[in-house]
Design a protein around this motif. Structure first.
Motif, short mmCIF file in Angstrom:
data_model
loop_
_atom_site.label_atom_id
_atom_site.label_comp_id
_atom_site.label_asym_id
_atom_site.label_seq_id
_atom_site.Cartn_x
_atom_site.Cartn_y
_atom_site.Cartn_z
N TRP A 147 -31.76 36.44 42.83
CA TRP A 147 -30.35 36.11 43.05
C TRP A 147 -29.55 36.31 41.76
CZ3 TRP A 147 -28.07 34.50 47.64
CH2 TRP A 147 -28.95 34.20 48.69
N VAL A 148 -28.33 36.83 41.88
CA VAL A 148 -27.43 36.97 40.74
C VAL A 148 -26.06 36.42 41.16
CG1 VAL A 148 -26.43 38.51 39.03
CG2 VAL A 148 -28.67 39.05 40.01
N PHE A 149 -25.57 35.45 40.38
CA PHE A 149 -24.31 34.77 40.71
C PHE A 149 -23.25 35.06 39.64
CE2 PHE A 149 -27.62 32.31 42.74
CZ PHE A 149 -27.08 31.96 43.97
N PHE A 150 -22.02 35.26 40.09
CA PHE A 150 -20.89 35.45 39.18
C PHE A 150 -19.75 34.54 39.60
CE2 PHE A 150 -23.02 39.62 39.53
CZ PHE A 150 -23.35 39.84 38.21
N SER A 151 -18.92 34.16 38.63
CA SER A 151 -17.64 33.53 38.96
C SER A 151 -16.61 34.03 37.98
CB SER A 151 -17.74 32.00 38.90
OG SER A 151 -17.88 31.55 37.57
N THR A 152 -15.39 34.20 38.47
CA THR A 152 -14.32 34.72 37.62
C THR A 152 -12.97 34.40 38.27
OG1 THR A 152 -13.59 36.68 36.40
CG2 THR A 152 -14.34 37.04 38.67
N LEU A 153 -11.93 35.05 37.80
CA LEU A 153 -10.57 34.83 38.29
C LEU A 153 -10.01 36.10 38.91
CD1 LEU A 153 -9.42 32.80 35.22
CD2 LEU A 153 -8.99 32.03 37.55
N ASN A 154 -9.38 35.94 40.05
CA ASN A 154 -8.74 37.07 40.74
C ASN A 154 -7.50 37.51 39.96
OD1 ASN A 154 -8.00 38.92 42.69
ND2 ASN A 154 -8.33 37.52 44.40
N ARG A 155 -7.11 38.75 40.14
CA ARG A 155 -5.94 39.29 39.45
C ARG A 155 -4.83 39.56 40.45
NH1 ARG A 155 -8.02 43.43 37.53
NH2 ARG A 155 -6.91 45.17 38.48
N ASN A 156 -3.91 38.65 40.55
CA ASN A 156 -2.75 38.77 41.44
C ASN A 156 -1.70 37.76 40.98
OD1 ASN A 156 -3.33 36.17 42.61
ND2 ASN A 156 -4.94 37.15 43.84
N PRO A 157 -0.47 37.84 41.49
CA PRO A 157 0.58 36.92 41.03
C PRO A 157 0.23 35.44 41.20
CG PRO A 157 1.54 38.76 42.21
CD PRO A 157 0.07 38.89 42.39
N LYS A 158 -0.44 35.10 42.30
CA LYS A 158 -0.81 33.69 42.52
C LYS A 158 -1.77 33.21 41.44
CE LYS A 158 -2.91 30.54 45.89
NZ LYS A 158 -3.54 30.43 47.25
N ALA A 159 -2.74 34.03 41.09
CA ALA A 159 -3.69 33.65 40.05
C ALA A 159 -2.99 33.49 38.71
CB ALA A 159 -4.81 34.69 39.95
N PHE A 160 -2.04 34.36 38.40
CA PHE A 160 -1.27 34.23 37.17
C PHE A 160 -0.52 32.91 37.15
CE2 PHE A 160 2.71 34.69 34.81
CZ PHE A 160 2.25 35.07 33.57
N LEU A 161 0.10 32.57 38.27
CA LEU A 161 0.89 31.35 38.36
C LEU A 161 0.01 30.10 38.23
CD1 LEU A 161 3.66 30.06 38.93
CD2 LEU A 161 3.10 30.16 41.37
N PHE A 162 -1.13 30.10 38.94
CA PHE A 162 -1.98 28.92 38.95
C PHE A 162 -2.85 28.81 37.70
CE2 PHE A 162 -2.09 26.93 43.30
CZ PHE A 162 -0.98 27.59 43.79
N ALA A 163 -3.52 29.91 37.32
CA ALA A 163 -4.53 29.84 36.26
C ALA A 163 -3.94 29.87 34.86
CB ALA A 163 -5.54 30.97 36.43
N ILE A 164 -2.78 30.51 34.70
CA ILE A 164 -2.19 30.59 33.36
C ILE A 164 -0.96 29.68 33.26
CG2 ILE A 164 -1.06 32.11 31.70
CD1 ILE A 164 -2.92 34.33 32.54
N VAL A 165 0.07 29.93 34.06
CA VAL A 165 1.28 29.12 33.96
C VAL A 165 0.97 27.65 34.29
CG1 VAL A 165 3.61 28.75 34.86
CG2 VAL A 165 2.75 31.09 34.53
#
Length: 234
Positions: A147-165
């Motif tokens: 098994w190989v697992f990854f986690s990261t952040l999506n790249r879209n306006p909502k992700a910019f608003l939630f994860a950064i702003v």
């Protein structure tokens, strides 16, 4: 071998290394989401007795929790300070089935191919210059059927608003500059890199947060934070 790392990113997290195990520090979100991702990984891969590699382990929050599930865990990172904190905490906590190494993922893949039942790479891909190279190395490190697992952040306006702003400027859950929007990864991009590395998709989950209740949960919404499970063909 050219090391696939960003010196500024390493310095950023090295400067915070002494606060890694403080649940009220900048790493509070990591401590709060860790039980969710741990249970999800365990539910799919069954950690007990497995050989596990945690890529980009930082201070060892996930590594140590997987070791407590009776897995034999190796955590790797390129931050000397973070690994020092991880080793000290494991020693103080008397977690014995756990080791840490300061080595790049690609270098370990050349040294120990097909060695691990489970490989995790969480919250790291968006911090390296060449995430596809890390994914390919993770695939090489997994045993056939692993098994190989990854986690990261999506790249879209909502992700910019939630994860950064939201997270860095409004709620101040993370230090400003923790993330760079241009490095966020769309699920389609991650899926393509996984296919190119010979990994087959085995599931995905989104991670959501309610700022009023301050509660995290897993869902089917992968529009911001998301986790992906893959398997190496047997």
């Amino acid at each position: 071998m050219t090391v696939n790392a960003d010196a500024q990113e390493l310095a950023k997290f090295s400067d915070l290394a002494h606060r890694w195990w403080d649940p009220e520090s900048e790493f509070r979100p990591l401590h709060e989401i860790n039980p969710l991702r741990l249970d999800w990984i365990d539910s799919l891969a069954g950690l007990r007795g497995k050989t596990v590699l945690d890529v980009g382990c930082g201070g060892g929050v996930l590594s140590e929790s997987m070791a407590r599930r009776a897995a034999h865990v190796t955590g790797i990172d390129l931050s000397t300070k973070a690994l020092g904190v991880a080793r000290l905490h494991a020693l103080e906590s008397e977690v014995m089935n756990l080791e840490y190494r300061e080595i790049a993922t690609e270098a370990l893949a050349a040294e120990r191919p097909a060695s691990f039942d489970v490989v995790t790479c969480m919250e790291m891909l968006e911090h390296v210059p060449d995430p596809a190279s890390v994914i390919e190395a993770c695939a090489r490190l997994a045993k056939p059927g692993g098994w190989v697992f990854f986690s990261t952040l999506n790249r879209n306006p909502k992700a910019f608003l939630f994860a950064i702003v939201g997270a860095e400027y409004v709620l101040k859950m993370l230090p400003r500059g923790t993330h760079e929007y241009e490095r966020f990864i769309r699920p389609s991009e991650l899926a393509r890199w996984c296919r190119d590395a010979g990994l087959s998709p085995a599931g995905s989950r989104g991670l959501q947060y309610n700022p009023l209740t301050k509660r995290y949960w897993l869902s089917d919404d992968t529009s911001v934070n998301y986790l992906v499970a893959t398997r190496k063909p047997a």
